[in-house]
Design a protein around this motif. Structure first.
Motif, PDB file in Angstrom:
ATOM      1  N   ALA A  56       0.686  -3.274  22.451  1.00 34.41           N
ATOM      2  CA  ALA A  56      -0.380  -2.285  22.405  1.00 34.41           C
ATOM      3  C   ALA A  56      -1.508  -2.855  21.558  1.00 34.41           C
ATOM      4  CB  ALA A  56       0.119  -0.961  21.838  1.00 34.41           C
ATOM      5  N   GLY A  57      -2.737  -2.330  21.810  1.00 39.14           N
ATOM      6  CA  GLY A  57      -3.847  -2.834  21.031  1.00 39.14           C
ATOM      7  C   GLY A  57      -5.165  -2.203  21.429  1.00 39.14           C
ATOM      8  N   ILE A  58      -6.242  -2.749  20.885  1.00 37.73           N
ATOM      9  CA  ILE A  58      -7.601  -2.282  21.146  1.00 37.73           C
ATOM     10  C   ILE A  58      -8.296  -3.280  22.068  1.00 37.73           C
ATOM     11  CG2 ILE A  58      -9.827  -1.748  20.107  1.00 37.73           C
ATOM     12  CD1 ILE A  58      -7.725   0.292  19.458  1.00 37.73           C
ATOM     13  N   GLN A  59      -9.021  -2.747  23.059  1.00 39.07           N
ATOM     14  CA  GLN A  59      -9.764  -3.607  23.981  1.00 39.07           C
ATOM     15  C   GLN A  59     -11.236  -3.200  23.978  1.00 39.07           C
ATOM     16  OE1 GLN A  59      -8.229  -4.992  27.906  1.00 39.07           O
ATOM     17  NE2 GLN A  59      -9.904  -3.770  28.765  1.00 39.07           N
ATOM     18  N   HIS A  94     -17.976  -0.608  25.611  1.00 37.57           N
ATOM     19  CA  HIS A  94     -16.990   0.469  25.553  1.00 37.57           C
ATOM     20  C   HIS A  94     -15.769  -0.011  24.757  1.00 37.57           C
ATOM     21  CE1 HIS A  94     -19.320   2.637  28.516  1.00 37.57           C
ATOM     22  NE2 HIS A  94     -19.264   1.587  29.331  1.00 37.57           N
ATOM     23  N   THR A  95     -15.116   0.935  24.132  1.00 44.83           N
ATOM     24  CA  THR A  95     -13.917   0.651  23.335  1.00 44.83           C
ATOM     25  C   THR A  95     -12.760   1.470  23.879  1.00 44.83           C
ATOM     26  OG1 THR A  95     -15.256   0.278  21.365  1.00 44.83           O
ATOM     27  CG2 THR A  95     -12.907   0.631  21.027  1.00 44.83           C
ATOM     28  N   ARG A  97      -0.799  -3.533  32.355  1.00 45.23           N
ATOM     29  CA  ARG A  97      -1.412  -2.912  31.179  1.00 45.23           C
ATOM     30  C   ARG A  97      -2.254  -1.724  31.622  1.00 45.23           C
ATOM     31  NH1 ARG A  97      -4.572  -6.976  27.373  1.00 45.23           N
ATOM     32  NH2 ARG A  97      -2.394  -7.571  26.982  1.00 45.23           N
ATOM     33  N   TYR A  98      -2.136  -0.607  30.916  1.00 46.43           N
ATOM     34  CA  TYR A  98      -2.962   0.571  31.172  1.00 46.43           C
ATOM     35  C   TYR A  98      -3.969   0.697  30.031  1.00 46.43           C
ATOM     36  CZ  TYR A  98      -4.516   5.396  31.626  1.00 46.43           C
ATOM     37  OH  TYR A  98      -5.295   6.514  31.747  1.00 46.43           O
ATOM     38  N   VAL A  99      -5.271   0.827  30.408  1.00 50.39           N
ATOM     39  CA  VAL A  99      -6.343   0.885  29.425  1.00 50.39           C
ATOM     40  C   VAL A  99      -7.053   2.224  29.542  1.00 50.39           C
ATOM     41  CG1 VAL A  99      -8.408  -0.232  28.513  1.00 50.39           C
ATOM     42  CG2 VAL A  99      -6.669  -1.598  29.687  1.00 50.39           C
ATOM     43  N   HIS A 100      -7.182   2.905  28.425  1.00 51.98           N
ATOM     44  CA  HIS A 100      -7.934   4.158  28.361  1.00 51.98           C
ATOM     45  C   HIS A 100      -9.103   3.975  27.397  1.00 51.98           C
ATOM     46  CE1 HIS A 100      -8.877   8.416  28.172  1.00 51.98           C
ATOM     47  NE2 HIS A 100      -8.891   8.320  26.846  1.00 51.98           N
ATOM     48  N   TYR A 101     -10.319   4.205  27.921  1.00 49.51           N
ATOM     49  CA  TYR A 101     -11.514   4.044  27.085  1.00 49.51           C
ATOM     50  C   TYR A 101     -11.849   5.365  26.402  1.00 49.51           C
ATOM     51  CZ  TYR A 101     -12.245  -0.507  29.184  1.00 49.51           C
ATOM     52  OH  TYR A 101     -12.084  -1.816  29.575  1.00 49.51           O
ATOM     53  N   PHE A 102     -12.259   5.267  25.134  1.00 50.05           N
ATOM     54  CA  PHE A 102     -12.544   6.469  24.359  1.00 50.05           C
ATOM     55  C   PHE A 102     -13.844   7.148  24.812  1.00 50.05           C
ATOM     56  CE2 PHE A 102     -10.298   3.724  21.107  1.00 50.05           C
ATOM     57  CZ  PHE A 102      -9.072   4.342  21.284  1.00 50.05           C
ATOM     58  N   ASP A 103     -14.834   6.368  25.231  1.00 50.23           N
ATOM     59  CA  ASP A 103     -16.158   6.914  25.520  1.00 50.23           C
ATOM     60  C   ASP A 103     -16.593   6.675  26.970  1.00 50.23           C
ATOM     61  OD1 ASP A 103     -16.258   4.221  25.283  1.00 50.23           O
ATOM     62  OD2 ASP A 103     -18.040   4.125  24.015  1.00 50.23           O
ATOM     63  N   TYR A 104     -15.626   6.486  27.850  1.00 49.36           N
ATOM     64  CA  TYR A 104     -15.972   6.110  29.225  1.00 49.36           C
ATOM     65  C   TYR A 104     -14.853   6.578  30.137  1.00 49.36           C
ATOM     66  CZ  TYR A 104     -17.319   2.953  33.079  1.00 49.36           C
ATOM     67  OH  TYR A 104     -17.700   2.414  34.281  1.00 49.36           O
ATOM     68  N   GLN A 143      -8.323   1.898  33.422  1.00 54.75           N
ATOM     69  CA  GLN A 143      -8.023   0.676  34.171  1.00 54.75           C
ATOM     70  C   GLN A 143      -6.519   0.435  34.186  1.00 54.75           C
ATOM     71  OE1 GLN A 143     -10.127  -2.443  32.133  1.00 54.75           O
ATOM     72  NE2 GLN A 143     -12.000  -2.158  33.325  1.00 54.75           N
ATOM     73  N   ILE A 144      -6.093  -0.227  35.241  1.00 56.49           N
ATOM     74  CA  ILE A 144      -4.733  -0.774  35.316  1.00 56.49           C
ATOM     75  C   ILE A 144      -4.876  -2.270  35.583  1.00 56.49           C
ATOM     76  CG2 ILE A 144      -2.539  -0.768  36.535  1.00 56.49           C
ATOM     77  CD1 ILE A 144      -3.056   2.167  37.235  1.00 56.49           C
ATOM     78  N   GLN A 145      -4.394  -3.063  34.661  1.00 55.08           N
ATOM     79  CA  GLN A 145      -4.503  -4.518  34.786  1.00 55.08           C
ATOM     80  C   GLN A 145      -3.144  -5.091  35.163  1.00 55.08           C
ATOM     81  OE1 GLN A 145      -5.989  -6.106  31.099  1.00 55.08           O
ATOM     82  NE2 GLN A 145      -7.885  -4.905  31.141  1.00 55.08           N
ATOM     83  N   CYS A 146      -3.141  -5.896  36.198  1.00 53.58           N
ATOM     84  CA  CYS A 146      -1.952  -6.654  36.588  1.00 53.58           C
ATOM     85  C   CYS A 146      -2.291  -8.130  36.465  1.00 53.58           C
ATOM     86  CB  CYS A 146      -1.536  -6.315  38.023  1.00 53.58           C
ATOM     87  SG  CYS A 146      -1.052  -4.592  38.253  1.00 53.58           S
ATOM     88  N   TYR A 147      -1.422  -8.889  35.817  1.00 55.65           N
ATOM     89  CA  TYR A 147      -1.807 -10.265  35.512  1.00 55.65           C
ATOM     90  C   TYR A 147      -0.580 -11.170  35.410  1.00 55.65           C
ATOM     91  CZ  TYR A 147      -0.484  -8.765  30.811  1.00 55.65           C
ATOM     92  OH  TYR A 147       0.197  -8.263  29.732  1.00 55.65           O
ATOM     93  N   ALA A 148      -0.884 -12.443  35.446  1.00 55.52           N
ATOM     94  CA  ALA A 148       0.109 -13.486  35.152  1.00 55.52           C
ATOM     95  C   ALA A 148      -0.403 -14.263  33.954  1.00 55.52           C
ATOM     96  CB  ALA A 148       0.285 -14.406  36.354  1.00 55.52           C
TER      97      ALA A 148
END
Length: 678
Positions: A583-586, A637-638, A658-665, A669-674
């Motif tokens: 988990a973290g900040i993006q 955006h954060t 990874r699921y990303v939720h923006y505080f002000d937007y 997003q859902i990120q799928c990656y290798a």
């Protein structure tokens, strides 16, 4: 006190006057020492050990007045060990030594007492001036510290403890069949450590040795070398033709010196002269350990001493002196050279461990058992014994023998070393004067298992002397430097709120190398995105003759963007070798963004037909517009994310989501990656 001052003032005898001054100083030191101890048992500032002595001809008997010991809770009985310098090149480790002086004159005697199993600093002693009135012809009877093969001996009075002094005794012997002059080098402050470990405070020589400048290290030639100059500061011209020997006896002095200069920050060079065949000499250095010295109690620091018996040739002896850093003076100790390792290369390395012990009893020990805790990450089948004292052969397996030997027993969680049928005298034993004779050690090496995790280990040893209760040593730790792991990352981003969305990204990650459980990771990614946005809306107005006009628009927004995603810090946790969560900040920022907006509007007007208001199509009111909007470094955006990885998550390839939720937007997003971490 007044009677002492009056007595000194009225005395006409110079020797008697001097004795009274010494008595006055002794009273003062004793008074303040007792006062300091009474007020605070742990006070170190006034802890002193005055030196006293008796002279009979050229024989002087020494003794020190020791302050009370502050027993360390849970440790064996506290005791002092001693080191005396007599001021003429001779020394002793006895408690109350007697020394024979041969040369008349003033000799400075010094005492260093070490408080074992004691809370506090060692006591200090003021040096004493010993006046010998005349010279004597008889030779001083001193037991030689050298065996038949040695020509260089290095001893010390104690282990290094931060912000304390220790003395290094350097003894050298001429095994040549002619009188020679040569050099002695001391290299110290290993470059592996960030801070200096030692300050060379003082060097005390007694045979006319000279301390030379260290800006130039000259190279000497081997015997029978006729192709080059006798000495030069340029070593590259003939280094490549030399062969370095594996033993402490070496021939390539220039190479040894260059290697030493790369390994150590500081060094000292001492020249000696006219050393006769078979003659032995000693000199002394005081090293002050720095407060910044590594305080890991299992770390090992080294000194390197080099002895060149003849300045005309390259033959030399090298001695490595290993010293364990301690936080208290304890002769029973475990240490390791694995205090800080590079995990990438640790699998190819043999870790060195050393267990030291001392028999502090009143009698000899015949059986000594060392039970060493050994973590499971070590491959116990790779155990190799590198040295021991008392020296003895390895016991044969499944066979009882009637001679001294060292037995080794490997168990799942420990390795047990047992000295059988030996004789190790006790430090409190009658007629035992050499403290080193009561000490022993086992030095061994071991490898890690093939698959071992990057985690700190702690080992300690239980030491059994015969049938006595065990003495437990400190912990010997192994640690790994964080290292750097750079990962390549690429994937696809789903934006549920967008139409015809396509966004691909690639980037890099930065994290510690192959962490065992939890660690922090930073990321930087660049994406290319395209998406559409559709909007329907209407405008309404009244024309000049009072008719209501309506234009209904259908707007299409096509956007292309180059975006940057940064993860300044995320916390990741490896649940196993193959599964991890994090988990973290993006942060999200559009580096460039271009939008093409096309709008088509159909016109209508309102008319009253049969008393009913109706919309009538009016093509004359139709509208079509198009515009382009470009922005750079906009839309910051954060957001917060959670995710998981499946694969070789510690190092190597893995897949993640990874699921990303923006505080002000309002655009999750859902990120799928290798990702592949190196």
């Amino acid at each position: 006190m007044k009677w002492l001052f009056a007595k000194i003032k009225s005395s006409k005898n110079k020797d008697k006057n001097l004795r009274d001054i010494h008595l006055l100083l002794f009273v003062f030191f004793s008074f303040f020492s007792l006062l300091g101890y009474t007020q605070s048992p742990l006070s170190d500032s006034l802890r002193v050990a005055p030196i006293s002595y008796d002279i009979q001809g050229n024989n002087v008997s020494f003794r020190g007045e020791m302050p009370p010991l502050n027993q360390m809770a849970g440790a064996p009985k506290a005791f002092y060990t001693y080191f005396w310098e007599f001021g003429d090149g001779h020394y002793s480790f006895s408690k109350n030594p007697t020394h024979q002086y041969n040369k008349k004159g003033a000799h400075t005697a010094r005492l260093w007492a070490t408080n074992n199993y004691d809370n506090g600093k060692p006591p200090t002693s003021i040096p004493k001036i010993i006046d010998i009135m005349k010279s004597y012809d008889q030779a001083t009877i001193i037991d030689s510290p050298f065996n038949e093969q040695e020509d260089l001996m290095i001893k010390r009075n104690r282990e290094p403890l931060p912000d304390q002094e220790l003395v290094i005794i350097t003894s050298y012997k001429n095994r040549l069949d002619y009188t020679s002059s040569g050099k002695l080098y001391l290299f110290y402050n290993d470059v592996r450590f960030k801070n200096n470990n030692f300050i060379l405070q003082d060097t005390r020589t007694h045979y006319g040795e000279k301390i030379r400048a260290t800006d130039v290290i000259a190279s000497q030639l081997p015997e029978n070398d006729s192709n080059t100059f006798l000495a030069t500061t340029l070593t590259s011209s003939f280094i490549s033709n030399r062969i370095v020997q594996d033993s402490t006896k070496r021939k390539n002095l220039p190479l040894t010196l260059e290697e030493s200069k790369k390994q150590y920050r500081d060094y000292q060079v001492i020249e000696f002269y006219d050393l006769k065949p078979g003659e032995e000499r000693s000199f002394f250095r005081t090293l002050k350990t720095t407060p910044e010295m590594i305080k890991d109690t299992s770390a090992v620091v080294t000194l390197r001493s080099i002895y060149v018996p003849d300045i005309n040739y390259d033959d030399h002896t090298v001695k490595e002196t290993e010293m364990e850093i301690v936080t208290s003076h304890d002769p029973n100790k475990m240490s390791s050279n694995g205090w800080l390792m590079n995990y990438r290369f640790a699998r190819f390395k043999r870790l060195q461990f050393k267990v030291r012990f001392q028999n502090n009893g009143e009698g000899p020990a015949n059986t000594i058992r060392l039970e060493v805790d050994t973590p499971d990450m070590f491959d116990k089948s790779t155990l190799q014994i590198k040295g021991m004292y008392p020296e003895c052969p390895i016991c044969p397996k499944e066979k009882e023998v009637n001679y001294s030997c060292l037995d080794t027993l490997i168990q799942p969680d420990k390795i047990t070393f047992t000295f059988k049928k030996i004789y190790l005298p006790g430090s409190q034993q009658k007629n035992v004067y050499e403290i080193d004779s009561t000490k022993g050690f086992v030095k061994y090496s071991i490898r890690f298992k093939k698959d071992f995790h990057k985690k700190k280990t702690k080992s300690k040893t239980a030491i059994f002397f015969d049938k006595n209760d065990p003495i437990i040593t400190n912990y010997a730790t192994t640690r790994f430097i964080p290292g750097i792991s750079i990962g390549a990352k690429a994937g696809y981003i789903f934006n549920p709120e967008r139409t015809n969305d396509k966004e691909y990204f690639a980037g890099v990650t930065l994290s510690p190398f192959k962490s065992y459980r939890g660690y922090f990771q930073a990321e930087l990614m660049v994406s290319s995105a395209s998406f559409d946005a559709l909007r329907n809306y209407a405008t309404q107005s009244t024309n000049a003759i009072g008719i209501e006009e309506i234009v209904r628009f259908q707007e299409e927004n096509t956007t292309n963007a180059i975006s940057m995603y940064a993860v300044p810090a995320s916390y990741r946790y490896n649940l196993s070798n193959f599964f991890a969560v994090g988990a973290g900040i993006q942060l999200s920022l559009d580096a460039s963004r271009k939008s093409t907006i096309t709008a088509a509007g159909e016109g209508y007007q309102l008319e009253l037909i049969q008393n009913e208001l109706r919309e009538i199509r009016n093509p004359e009111l139709d509208v079509r517009t198009s515009q382009e909007i470009s922005n750079s470094f906009s839309n910051l955006h954060t957001g917060f994310f959670i995710g998981a990885n499946l694969g070789t998550v510690r190092i190597g390839p893995s897949l993640g989501v990874r699921y990303v939720h923006y505080f002000d937007y309002d655009n999750p997003q859902i990120q799928c990656y290798a990702i592949w971490k190196f």
